[in-house]
Scaffold this motif. Structure first.
Motif, short mmCIF file in Angstrom:
data_model
loop_
_atom_site.label_atom_id
_atom_site.label_comp_id
_atom_site.label_asym_id
_atom_site.label_seq_id
_atom_site.Cartn_x
_atom_site.Cartn_y
_atom_site.Cartn_z
N MET A 1 0.84 -1.20 0.00
CA MET A 1 0.00 0.00 0.00
C MET A 1 0.87 1.25 0.00
SD MET A 1 -3.18 1.00 0.12
CE MET A 1 -3.95 -0.57 0.52
N ASN A 2 0.80 2.03 -1.06
CA ASN A 2 1.60 3.25 -1.14
C ASN A 2 0.74 4.45 -0.77
OD1 ASN A 2 3.60 1.54 -2.15
ND2 ASN A 2 2.89 1.85 -4.24
N VAL A 3 1.17 5.13 0.28
CA VAL A 3 0.33 6.17 0.88
C VAL A 3 1.05 7.51 0.85
CG1 VAL A 3 -0.86 6.86 3.00
CG2 VAL A 3 -0.63 4.43 2.45
N VAL A 4 0.31 8.55 0.53
CA VAL A 4 0.81 9.92 0.72
C VAL A 4 0.03 10.50 1.88
CG1 VAL A 4 0.91 12.25 -0.27
CG2 VAL A 4 1.44 10.27 -1.71
N LEU A 5 0.74 11.11 2.82
CA LEU A 5 0.09 11.66 4.01
C LEU A 5 0.23 13.18 4.03
CD1 LEU A 5 -1.31 10.84 6.70
CD2 LEU A 5 0.97 10.76 7.73
N PHE A 6 -0.91 13.84 4.16
CA PHE A 6 -0.92 15.30 4.32
C PHE A 6 -1.43 15.65 5.71
CE2 PHE A 6 -1.97 15.65 -0.42
CZ PHE A 6 -0.69 16.04 -0.76
N GLY A 7 -0.88 16.70 6.26
CA GLY A 7 -1.40 17.18 7.53
C GLY A 7 -0.70 18.48 7.88
N PRO A 8 -1.44 19.47 8.34
CA PRO A 8 -0.82 20.75 8.69
C PRO A 8 0.04 20.63 9.94
CG PRO A 8 -3.13 20.76 9.33
CD PRO A 8 -2.89 19.47 8.59
N PRO A 9 0.90 21.63 10.19
CA PRO A 9 1.65 21.63 11.45
C PRO A 9 0.68 21.53 12.63
CG PRO A 9 2.24 23.55 10.08
CD PRO A 9 1.12 22.85 9.40
N GLY A 10 0.98 20.69 13.60
CA GLY A 10 0.13 20.56 14.77
C GLY A 10 -0.98 19.53 14.61
N SER A 11 -1.05 18.86 13.42
CA SER A 11 -2.14 17.91 13.20
C SER A 11 -1.83 16.53 13.76
CB SER A 11 -2.42 17.79 11.70
OG SER A 11 -1.29 17.25 11.04
N GLY A 12 -0.60 16.34 14.23
CA GLY A 12 -0.22 15.02 14.73
C GLY A 12 0.21 14.09 13.60
N LYS A 106 2.11 2.66 -8.00
CA LYS A 106 1.20 3.80 -8.03
C LYS A 106 0.92 4.28 -6.61
CE LYS A 106 -2.95 0.84 -8.25
NZ LYS A 106 -3.73 1.13 -7.06
N ILE A 107 0.33 5.46 -6.51
CA ILE A 107 -0.14 5.93 -5.21
C ILE A 107 -1.51 5.32 -5.00
CG2 ILE A 107 -0.79 7.94 -3.84
CD1 ILE A 107 1.06 9.60 -5.68
N ASP A 108 -1.67 4.58 -3.92
CA ASP A 108 -2.96 3.95 -3.66
C ASP A 108 -3.90 4.90 -2.92
OD1 ASP A 108 -2.42 1.19 -4.64
OD2 ASP A 108 -0.83 1.32 -3.13
N LEU A 109 -3.35 5.60 -1.96
CA LEU A 109 -4.18 6.42 -1.10
C LEU A 109 -3.49 7.72 -0.75
CD1 LEU A 109 -4.92 3.96 1.82
CD2 LEU A 109 -6.51 4.64 0.04
N VAL A 110 -4.28 8.77 -0.66
CA VAL A 110 -3.78 10.01 -0.11
C VAL A 110 -4.64 10.31 1.11
CG1 VAL A 110 -3.44 12.48 -0.51
CG2 VAL A 110 -3.05 10.84 -2.37
N ILE A 111 -4.00 10.35 2.26
CA ILE A 111 -4.75 10.59 3.49
C ILE A 111 -4.44 12.00 3.97
CG2 ILE A 111 -5.12 9.90 5.90
CD1 ILE A 111 -4.43 7.05 5.08
N SER A 112 -5.50 12.77 4.17
CA SER A 112 -5.32 14.14 4.62
C SER A 112 -5.89 14.28 6.03
CB SER A 112 -6.06 15.06 3.65
OG SER A 112 -6.09 16.37 4.17
N LEU A 113 -5.03 14.68 6.96
CA LEU A 113 -5.49 14.94 8.32
C LEU A 113 -6.01 16.37 8.37
CD1 LEU A 113 -2.55 13.53 10.49
CD2 LEU A 113 -4.83 12.56 10.22
N ASP A 114 -7.28 16.50 8.66
CA ASP A 114 -7.86 17.84 8.66
C ASP A 114 -8.21 18.27 10.08
OD1 ASP A 114 -7.61 17.81 5.95
OD2 ASP A 114 -9.67 17.18 5.57
N VAL A 115 -7.66 19.40 10.47
CA VAL A 115 -7.95 19.94 11.79
C VAL A 115 -8.31 21.41 11.61
CG1 VAL A 115 -7.11 20.26 14.16
CG2 VAL A 115 -6.17 18.42 12.77
N ASP A 116 -9.36 21.82 12.30
CA ASP A 116 -9.81 23.20 12.28
C ASP A 116 -8.65 24.14 12.63
OD1 ASP A 116 -12.01 25.22 12.53
OD2 ASP A 116 -11.17 25.29 14.56
#
Ligand code: ZN
Length: 221
Positions: A1-12, A106-116
Motif C-alpha cells: 500500500m503506497n500512501v501519501v500523508l498530508f497534515g498541517p503543522p500541529g495535526s499530529g 502507483k499511489i494507492d491512497l492520499v490521506i489528509s489529516l484535517d484539523v480546524d
C-alpha cells in the motif's frame, strides 16, 4: 500500500505516520531525510543537491524525484511506503505519478489529516519549552506542575518563535496554500481520503487503519 500523508503543522501527522509504519511495516519516506543522507553519502544526486544548496538555491524537482525513485525502488518498499512532505506542488504530483508508473507502482491512497485552524492555533501557540533542558509543555494539554516553570529543572519556560501566534498563522496559511490545490488534484483521481484530526490519537488511528485496511475503498472525501 503506497500512501501519501498530508497534515498541517500541529495535526499530529508525525505520530500518525509512525503508527502506519509500525502497523503495516512499511517505511516512511521523507524527502528532507533522503536529501540529507544522499548529501552525506555523496551519491551523484546528493552531490548535485549539495552544490545547489551551497549556492543558496532550491533543490530542483528533478533531483528530489530522482531520490524518490531510488528510495522507492529499494527492497523495503516492496509492500509499500508512506510519503511525507512530498509532493508539494501539482507538477511534482504529476511527475511522481509518471515516475511510479514507470516502475510499476502507483499511489494507492492520499490521506489528509484535517484539523480546524482555530484548534491548530491553540495547540501550537500553547506550546512552551524549557530553554535549559529542552523539555516541552503545553499551557492547556500538558501543564507544568508549577505554572511557567520546568518540571525537570525549574527554569522559566519560553515560547519558541516558531510557536508564536503570528508565526503559527503564517505557517498554516502557507500549508493551506500549498495543499488545497493538491487535495483537489488527488480528489479528482478518486484517491483522497480525509480524516478528522480533531479526535484522540487512537480515534484518528482507527480511522486511518479502516481506510488502509479497506484498500482505500469506502467514504472518500
Ligand atoms: Zn528544564
Amino acid at each position: 500500500m503506497n500512501v501519501v500523508l498530508f497534515g498541517p503543522p500541529g495535526s499530529g501527522k508525525g505520530t500518525q505516520a509512525q503508527f502506519i509504519v509500525e502497523r503495516y511495516g512499511i517505511p516512511q519516506i521523507s524527502t528532507g531525510d533522503m536529501l540529507r543522507s544522499a548529501v552525506k553519502a555523496k551519491t551523484p544526486l546528493g552531490n548535485a543537491a549539495k552544490s545547489v544548496m551551497d549556492a543558496g538555491g532550491l533543490v530542483s524537482d528533478d533531483i528530489v524525484l530522482g531520490l524518490v525513485k531510488e528510495r522507492v525502488s529499494q527492497e523495503d518498499c516492496t509492500s509499500g511506503f508512506i510519503l511525507d512532505g512530498f509532493p508539494r506542488t501539482i507538477p511534482q504530483a504529476d511527475a511522481l505519478i509518471s515516475l511510479l508508473d514507470g516502475i510499476g507502482k502507483k499511489i494507492d491512497l492520499v490521506i489528509s489529516l484535517d484539523v480546524d485552524s482555530k484548534e491548530l492555533i491553540n495547540r501550537l501557540s500553547g506550546r512552551r519549552t524549557c530553554p535549559a533542558c529542552g523539555k516541552g509543555f503545553h499551557i492547556i494539554y500538558d501543564k507544568p506542575v508549577r505554572e511557567g516553570l520546568c518540571n525537570n529543572c525549574g527554569t522559566l519556560l519560553v515560547q519558541r518563535d516558531d510557536d508564536s501566534e503570528n508565526t503559527v498563522i503564517n505557517r498554516l496559511s502557507v500549508y493551506e496554500l500549498q495543499t488545497s490545490a493538491l487535495k483537489s488534484y488527488f480528489k479528482d483521481l478518486g484517491i483522497l481520503y480525509s480524516v478528522s484530526g480533531s479526535g484522540s490519537i487512537s480515534d484518528i488511528q482507527s480511522q486511518i487503519a479502516a481506510i488502509i485496511d479497506a484498500g482505500g475503498v469506502g467514504d472518500r472525501s
